[in-house]
Design an enzyme around this catalytic site. Structure first.
Site, PDB file in Angstrom:
ATOM      1  N   HIS A 120       0.447  -1.153  -0.229  1.00 12.21           N
ATOM      2  CA  HIS A 120       0.119   0.291  -0.129  1.00 12.21           C
ATOM      3  C   HIS A 120       0.723   1.748  -0.265  1.00 12.21           C
ATOM      4  O   HIS A 120       0.492   2.422   0.205  1.00 12.21           O
ATOM      5  CB  HIS A 120      -0.849   0.149   1.175  1.00 12.21           C
ATOM      6  N   ASP A 132       0.378  -8.069   0.494  1.00  9.18           N
ATOM      7  CA  ASP A 132       0.669  -5.979   1.441  1.00  9.18           C
ATOM      8  C   ASP A 132       1.791  -6.406   1.392  1.00  9.18           C
ATOM      9  O   ASP A 132       2.557  -4.990   2.214  1.00  9.18           O
ATOM     10  CB  ASP A 132      -0.046  -5.421   2.608  1.00  9.18           C
ATOM     11  N   SER A 185       4.455   2.621   7.556  1.00  5.94           N
ATOM     12  CA  SER A 185       4.272   1.966   7.041  1.00  5.94           C
ATOM     13  C   SER A 185       5.527   1.278   6.065  1.00  5.94           C
ATOM     14  O   SER A 185       5.617   2.505   5.801  1.00  5.94           O
ATOM     15  CB  SER A 185       2.471   2.111   6.312  1.00  5.94           C
TER      16      SER A 185
END
Length: 349
Positions: free
Chosen positions: A89, A120, A201
């Site tokens: 992402h 992911d 992230s």
């Protein structure tokens, strides 16, 4: 709240409280002033601080900042050839990126190698490898224990090379990125109290040996607070899965063995007369797939997988995340108003 730390702000606080109880202490007594617990506390704190600093010096140079036209995130240097692992992402639909490493004065250019949204994870590669690029050391996920002190490293809010501290709160969590990220359901996640903020992230969750034990990926949402961030609850993809996926991408340019169980169907959630989720309707069946071999067909409504009740697509994904390809299980489903069961040998996603 978007489940991704790129859009969520997670807050956590940890504190160490040293208590001294002086039994039988009087105003004329001074003996307890040199009690071992009190005298040792400053040295213990100093040792822990020194260990933090040692770990940071060892691991932080392997954590980079990744900037695309849409997203800001972090990444971890996978090898000395310029491969960097991050979240899918973070890269989203972009193909080119600017990467700031610990040894580069100016952002470097990088290109996407492969993105695997189902887990992911993604790998990008620097166009030019700078001298001094340091690959991270990935730890053994099987040795991660609840209560371990961990450090989260990344670029929260664009503040590169930032470090936060917490503990491993739980292991083996299965979580879904519903409403954010790639929408994937991820198994065996590491839960941590280390603050994970927007931009973390794809960064690193590091133990006190300096080993990366996970990739911070998403934060929990609290429905009672309007789906805003639930403080102190973040999740990281375990290092074992990161190494498995990244190694395939680096070696083969794609993922050939996901380790994720699948039925081989496309499906949708169905509701009952009260508009409540009541199962998962099969929209199509992959020829030769697990469901096809078990006799499932379009229109069947799955209500159980093994001993787990299935009411939504998310619950089906969570159930499958706990299984492995090749495993046999029972699918309970409705067909023409009648309940049926079939034994299924799960395929691979």
């Amino acid at each position: 709240m978007d489940a991704s730390p790129n859009r969520a702000l997670l807050k956590a606080a940890t504190a160490t409280l040293v208590c001294c109880v002086a039994a039988g202490c009087t105003t004329g007594s001074r003996q307890n002033a040199s009690a071992p617990g009190v005298a040792d506390a400053p040295m213990a704190a100093s040792d822990l601080q020194s260990q933090y600093q040692k770990v940071i010096k060892q691991a932080l140079p392997s954590v980079v900042q990744i900037q695309s036209s849409r997203e800001l995130g972090s990444g971890v240097v996978y090898d000395g050839k310029g491969h960097i692992v991050t979240n899918a992402h973070v890269v989203a639909s972009q193909k080119t990126f600017h990467v700031t490493t610990a040894s580069s004065e100016q952002p470097l250019t990088a290109r996407l190698v492969y993105s695997y949204p189902q887990q992911d994870l993604a790998v990008i590669k620097l166009d030019k490898v700078p001298s001094g690029l340091k690959a991270a050391v990935f730890g053994d996920s099987e040795k991660v224990e609840v209560g371990q002190i961990v450090l989260a490293m990344g670029s929260p809010l664009g503040l590169s090379s930032s470090v936060t501290q917490g503990i491993v709160s739980a292991t083996g969590r299965t979580v879904s990125e519903a409403g954010g990220g790639t929408g994937a359901t991820l198994a065996n996640m590491v839960q941590t109290s280390a603050p994970i903020n927007p931009g973390n992230s794809g960064g690193a969750l590091v133990d006190l040996a300096g080993h990366v034990i996970g990739i911070p990926t998403l934060g929990a949402a609290d429905p009672s607070l309007g789906n805003s961030a639930a403080p102190g609850i973040g999740f990281a993809i375990p290092a074992s899965m990161v190494k498995t996926i990244a190694a395939q991408i680096v070696d083969k340019g794609r993922v050939t063995n996901s380790g994720r169980a699948a039925l081989g169907i496309t499906a949708r959630t169905v509701v009952d007369e009260n508009y409540q989720p009541a199962g998962v309707a099969v929209v199509s069946v992959k020829s030769g797939g697990a469901a096809d071999k078990a006799g499932l067909r379009t229109g069947d409504i799955i209500t159980r997988l093994g001993d787990r009740s299935i009411s939504t697509l998310t619950s089906l994904a969570v159930a499958l995340a706990g299984d492995r390809p090749g495993q046999k299980t029972t699918v309970t489903y409705q067909r023409d108003g009648h309940e049926k069961k079939a034994t299924v040998t799960l395929g691979e996603q």
